[in-house]
Design an enzyme around this catalytic site. Structure first.
Site, short mmCIF file in Angstrom:
data_model
loop_
_atom_site.label_atom_id
_atom_site.label_comp_id
_atom_site.label_asym_id
_atom_site.label_seq_id
_atom_site.Cartn_x
_atom_site.Cartn_y
_atom_site.Cartn_z
N ASP A 98 43.30 3.99 -3.57
CA ASP A 98 43.67 5.36 -3.37
C ASP A 98 43.30 6.29 -4.49
OD1 ASP A 98 45.65 4.05 -5.03
OD2 ASP A 98 47.16 5.18 -4.24
N ASP A 101 42.05 3.68 -10.07
CA ASP A 101 41.33 3.05 -8.88
C ASP A 101 39.81 3.42 -9.44
OD1 ASP A 101 43.50 2.66 -6.46
OD2 ASP A 101 44.05 4.54 -7.82
N ASN A 154 48.16 7.77 -3.67
CA ASN A 154 48.38 8.76 -5.06
C ASN A 154 48.12 10.12 -4.42
OD1 ASN A 154 48.39 7.22 -6.97
ND2 ASN A 154 46.47 6.57 -7.24
N THR A 202 44.56 -1.68 -4.20
CA THR A 202 45.14 -1.05 -5.32
C THR A 202 45.83 0.10 -5.13
OG1 THR A 202 43.00 0.33 -5.84
CG2 THR A 202 43.19 -2.25 -6.81
N PHE A 222 55.11 2.04 -7.55
CA PHE A 222 54.62 2.96 -6.65
C PHE A 222 53.88 2.40 -5.37
CE2 PHE A 222 51.28 5.80 -4.78
CZ PHE A 222 52.04 6.96 -4.27
N ASN A 223 53.13 1.72 -5.73
CA ASN A 223 52.46 1.13 -4.45
C ASN A 223 53.24 0.38 -3.36
OD1 ASN A 223 49.70 1.95 -5.21
ND2 ASN A 223 49.21 -0.02 -6.25
N HIS A 281 46.08 0.54 -14.52
CA HIS A 281 46.73 -0.63 -13.75
C HIS A 281 45.50 -1.38 -12.85
CE1 HIS A 281 50.39 1.22 -14.38
NE2 HIS A 281 50.03 2.47 -13.94
N ASP A 282 44.67 -0.62 -12.17
CA ASP A 282 43.81 -1.08 -10.88
C ASP A 282 42.77 -1.98 -11.41
OD1 ASP A 282 45.91 0.11 -9.27
OD2 ASP A 282 44.77 1.76 -8.92
C1 BDR Z 1 50.06 2.24 -9.15
O1 BDR Z 1 50.11 3.39 -8.69
C2 BDR Z 1 49.19 4.44 -8.84
O2 BDR Z 1 49.54 5.58 -9.20
C3 BDR Z 1 48.19 3.88 -9.52
O3 BDR Z 1 46.73 3.99 -9.02
C4 BDR Z 1 48.39 2.41 -9.56
O4 BDR Z 1 47.58 1.78 -8.39
C5 BDR Z 1 50.80 2.03 -10.57
O5 BDR Z 1 52.24 1.96 -10.24
CA CA Z 2 45.93 2.83 -6.97
#
Ligand code: BDR
Ligand code: CA
Length: 327
Positions: free
Chosen positions: A11, A16, A40, A125, A166-167, A240-241
């Site tokens: 996303d 990402d 996102n 991701t 979040f994800n 992160h991703d």
């Molecule tokens: C995740 O949430 C998104 O904002 C980032 O792309 C990442 O995948 C981190 O919590």
């Molecule tokens: Ca992401």
């Protein structure tokens, strides 16, 4: 050497975008497809961003749009971290390729079915909606996928809420389906990804590559740093991703512990929490490999090298085009 075949379901999203570049630029990865899921930002925006990243990097990988929202809940987006476009900061180029006409779920299924069982890995991701829908539409993919290496969750804290990352918070029902399925799942959560910070030294190394792609990445990281500083109090943003992609390239880049992981669906204040039972308190079979410690130096070496490789490939292609152009 046979390469690791992956489907990146994402996303974009600043981190990402870097995951796409690492997957496309590392010689040990064969990036079969990029699929997008609302997360996102809206589906339309994240799909456009995926195509823009492909344009900047000169990639010719199928990109298909998928789920426009979660299985059952209200949609969440993250403009506070990723801006209104979902990839604020750099000027985004116009896409050079059209999106694949298939729905992401069909591209995922078709791609898995077109390869030998046990050879394709899924790297989600973003929210897990597309993956859950693909499992529902074609359950046999569960036995054919090599492994699922996902960015999401955590065993210590959330970022969308105190409990939920979040994800997972964006589509807990989809996440629960993915963790419950009989395939190998690696949870690359916040505990690990918060170690993948892009500090000034990292940004300087990328800038030193001196290519349009490297400049783009610097702009991506600069915006990401500003929102992480203002909204989350980070000195440097956690990227992160791409950690998931790095885990496929070189499993030794992170330490892993096995555990039972349950996605909380009913909690009043904890919905989307990934309850991680390292101590076997619930006596449940382990359903996940949980990432704990990152070799940060190795992670950034891999990522920066991938950006360098893609930059050199673009420069070679541009000079071949110029040489072939009649003056
Ligand atoms: C995740 O949430 C998104 O904002 C980032 O792309 C990442 O995948 C981190 O919590
Ligand atoms: Ca992401």
């Amino acid at each position: 050497m046979s390469r690791h075949k992956i489907i990146l379901d994402c996303d974009p999203g600043h981190d990402d975008a870097i995951a796409i570049l690492l997957a496309a630029g590392d010689p040990s990865i064969e990036l079969l497809a990029i699929t997008t899921c609302a997360g996102n930002q809206t589906l339309e925006k994240v799909t456009r961003n995926a195509l823009a990243v492909c344009a900047v990097a000169g990639l010719d990988v199928p990109v298909a749009a998928g789920a426009a929202g979660p299985l059952v809940r209200q949609q969440l987006v993250a403009p506070d971290i990723h801006g209104e476009s979902g990839l604020d900061g750099p000027v985004l180029p116009a896409p050079t390729h059209a999106a694949d006409p298939r729905h992401a779920v069909d591209l995922i299924i078709d791609t898995i079915m077109a390869h030998e069982p046990g050879t394709v890995s899924l790297v989600p991701t973003g929210p897990l909606t597309n993956i859950a829908l693909a499992m529902r539409k074609e359950p046999s993919i569960i036995g054919r996928v090599k492994e699922v290496v996902l960015m999401g969750g955590s065993y210590t804290r959330g970022n969308r809420t105190p409990a939920a990352e979040f994800n997972i918070a964006a589509d807990p029902e989809a996440a629960a389906a993915v963790f419950d399925a009989e395939w190998p799942v690696t949870m690359v959560g916040l505990d690990l990804t918060h170690q993948a910070t892009a500090d000034d030294d990292v940004v300087a190394r990328i800038a030193a590559i001196g290519s349009p792609l490297a400049d783009f990445v610097v702009e991506v990281l600069t915006f990401f740093a500003s929102t992480y500083r203002e909204r989350q109090g980070f000195d440097a943003p956690p990227v992160h991703d791409p950690c998931c992609v790095a885990a496929i390239i070189d499993p030794s880049v992170m330490e892993i512990r096995s555990a039972f992981v349950a996605v909380e669906l009913a909690g009043t204040w904890t919905s989307g929490m990934t309850v991680t039972d390292f101590g076997d308190a619930y006596g449940q079979p382990h359903n996940a490999r949980v990432a704990t410690k990152l070799d940060r130096a190795r992670f950034w070496d891999l990522t920066i090298e991938a950006i360098r490789r893609l930059s050199e490939a673009s420069a070679t292609e541009a000079s071949a085009t110029t040489e072939g152009t009649p003056q």
